[in-house]
Structure formats: structure tokens, C-alpha cells
Scaffold this active site. Sequence first.
Site, PDB file in Angstrom:
ATOM      1  N   ILE A 130       0.769  -1.137   0.156  1.00 54.90           N
ATOM      2  CA  ILE A 130      -0.183  -0.056   0.080  1.00 54.90           C
ATOM      3  C   ILE A 130       0.828   1.304  -0.092  1.00 54.90           C
ATOM      4  O   ILE A 130       1.684   1.420   0.838  1.00 54.90           O
ATOM      5  CB  ILE A 130      -1.004   0.054   1.072  1.00 54.90           C
ATOM      6  CG1 ILE A 130      -1.744   1.428   1.318  1.00 54.90           C
ATOM      7  CG2 ILE A 130      -0.062  -0.179   2.375  1.00 54.90           C
ATOM      8  CD1 ILE A 130      -3.107   1.327   2.214  1.00 54.90           C
ATOM      9  N   TYR A 131       0.812   1.989  -1.120  1.00 54.38           N
ATOM     10  CA  TYR A 131       1.856   2.957  -1.234  1.00 54.38           C
ATOM     11  C   TYR A 131       1.106   4.454  -1.822  1.00 54.38           C
ATOM     12  O   TYR A 131       0.178   4.107  -2.687  1.00 54.38           O
ATOM     13  CB  TYR A 131       2.762   2.721  -2.090  1.00 54.38           C
ATOM     14  CG  TYR A 131       3.812   1.624  -1.391  1.00 54.38           C
ATOM     15  CD1 TYR A 131       4.876   2.256  -0.676  1.00 54.38           C
ATOM     16  CD2 TYR A 131       3.748   0.422  -1.661  1.00 54.38           C
ATOM     17  CE1 TYR A 131       5.556   1.406  -0.159  1.00 54.38           C
ATOM     18  CE2 TYR A 131       4.738  -0.466  -0.939  1.00 54.38           C
ATOM     19  CZ  TYR A 131       5.842  -0.016  -0.288  1.00 54.38           C
ATOM     20  OH  TYR A 131       6.556  -0.860   0.289  1.00 54.38           O
TER      21      TYR A 131
ATOM     22  N   HIS B 231      -2.511  13.731   2.894  1.00 49.19           N
ATOM     23  CA  HIS B 231      -3.528  14.127   2.739  1.00 49.19           C
ATOM     24  C   HIS B 231      -4.571  13.330   2.936  1.00 49.19           C
ATOM     25  O   HIS B 231      -5.786  13.133   2.573  1.00 49.19           O
ATOM     26  CB  HIS B 231      -3.742  14.423   0.940  1.00 49.19           C
ATOM     27  CG  HIS B 231      -2.824  15.852   0.652  1.00 49.19           C
ATOM     28  ND1 HIS B 231      -1.825  15.567   0.148  1.00 49.19           N
ATOM     29  CD2 HIS B 231      -3.136  16.780   0.806  1.00 49.19           C
ATOM     30  CE1 HIS B 231      -1.106  16.735  -0.006  1.00 49.19           C
ATOM     31  NE2 HIS B 231      -2.064  17.724   0.308  1.00 49.19           N
TER      32      HIS B 231
ATOM     33  N   GLY C 117      -3.714   7.463   2.530  1.00 53.16           N
ATOM     34  CA  GLY C 117      -3.710   5.923   2.951  1.00 53.16           C
ATOM     35  C   GLY C 117      -4.992   5.645   3.770  1.00 53.16           C
ATOM     36  O   GLY C 117      -5.251   4.376   3.879  1.00 53.16           O
TER      37      GLY C 117
ATOM     38  N   ASN D 293       9.938   1.346  10.627  1.00 53.13           N
ATOM     39  CA  ASN D 293       9.210   2.076   9.859  1.00 53.13           C
ATOM     40  C   ASN D 293       7.888   2.559  10.712  1.00 53.13           C
ATOM     41  O   ASN D 293       6.824   2.340  10.729  1.00 53.13           O
ATOM     42  CB  ASN D 293       8.428   1.477   8.700  1.00 53.13           C
ATOM     43  CG  ASN D 293       7.626   2.546   7.593  1.00 53.13           C
ATOM     44  OD1 ASN D 293       7.425   3.781   8.209  1.00 53.13           O
ATOM     45  ND2 ASN D 293       7.321   2.167   6.508  1.00 53.13           N
TER      46      ASN D 293
ATOM     47  N   TYR E  58      -0.960   2.027  11.204  1.00 50.77           N
ATOM     48  CA  TYR E  58      -1.680   0.549  11.235  1.00 50.77           C
ATOM     49  C   TYR E  58      -2.346   0.394  12.690  1.00 50.77           C
ATOM     50  O   TYR E  58      -3.502  -0.179  12.831  1.00 50.77           O
ATOM     51  CB  TYR E  58      -1.022  -0.546  10.954  1.00 50.77           C
ATOM     52  CG  TYR E  58      -0.373  -0.316   9.328  1.00 50.77           C
ATOM     53  CD1 TYR E  58      -1.343  -0.519   8.561  1.00 50.77           C
ATOM     54  CD2 TYR E  58       0.887  -0.615   9.012  1.00 50.77           C
ATOM     55  CE1 TYR E  58      -1.127  -0.349   7.025  1.00 50.77           C
ATOM     56  CE2 TYR E  58       1.137  -0.259   7.943  1.00 50.77           C
ATOM     57  CZ  TYR E  58       0.325  -0.446   6.862  1.00 50.77           C
ATOM     58  OH  TYR E  58       0.353  -0.365   5.358  1.00 50.77           O
TER      59      TYR E  58
END
Length: 171
Positions: free
Chosen positions: A96-97, A105, A108, A135, A142
Amino acid sequence: MKLDFRQCEISDLDALVKISKDTFVDAFEKDNDPVDFQNYIQKAFSPDRLESELKNPDSTFYFVFDEETLVGYYKLNTGKAQTDVHDEDSIELERIYVIQAYQGHKIGARMLSHILHLVKELGKAYLWLGVWEHNPKAIRFYQRHGFQKFGEHPYYIGNDKQTDWLLRLNL
């Protein structure tokens, strides 16, 4: 910003190769050995490799557009395409990028909302993913959305053995 989600097709291969390389380089190049990293990029995001993944019936890529501009993508795996968990009640969010210019914005979060809708439509019990232990921004994202760590696995960038945390969200 109105986002549109579209499932990728073979005709999208060139765009998929480009966004895959660009977003991965932006996210991780600075933290890796240059030689290992370039070798990884050339292999993991080669046209042949991505074409094979696109043709896999257990893998699905989606592009995310703002108007006509491609701003992100994600990849879902079911069944045998899943990398670690091979549970018919689960879906793996392998990638997911969001392109760098559009980060910050809430794209995600909107992508994740779209993904969760798809997972629920398919009647799956949970969504899981791997995220690099170094990360913290992604890990916080998440965790804010309810994911919890349930394991770890090795992830290689060339010869560099790294560790991904495995995170899970029960639905």
C-alpha cells in the site's frame, strides 16, 4: 479530493512498474545499502515479475486516482498468494503506497477504508500485513486503525536480512 479506485489490468503494467519502483525508492532507498537496494528494485518490480503477479488469480492490484492523476496503489493476496499466513479466512495487504507528493492528505486512510470494504464483501475474518520494524510512521498508522502485532518474519533487501512485523486486524 475525490479518489477513484480501479482494479489493475495487464494493460496497466507499465504504470504499475513505474509507481511500484517510484514509491518504494522514495520510502526506503535512504535506509538501505545502495547496491543491495538497486538489485532488489530491479528484481522485485521488473515487468516480468509484476506481470506474473497481475496474472495470479489470487492477487489483485488497485490503482488510486485523484481525478486523472495516479496517486497510489495497493495489492491484496488471498489463498496461496499470501506470503506467510495461508488462511482462507484472511487477506494479505502486501503493498500500500501513496506517491510522495500526495502524502499527508489522508489518502492512506481512505485506501485502507476501501480495502476493508472489499475484505468484508468477500466475507473474510481478518486482514493482515507485514511492515518493516524500522518504519514507525507506518506502524503508528496501522495501530491507529486497530491492527495488532501477531508475529515477525524476515524480509531481504539483497543480502540485508531485515525484520517485518506481522500485523492483523480482525473484522
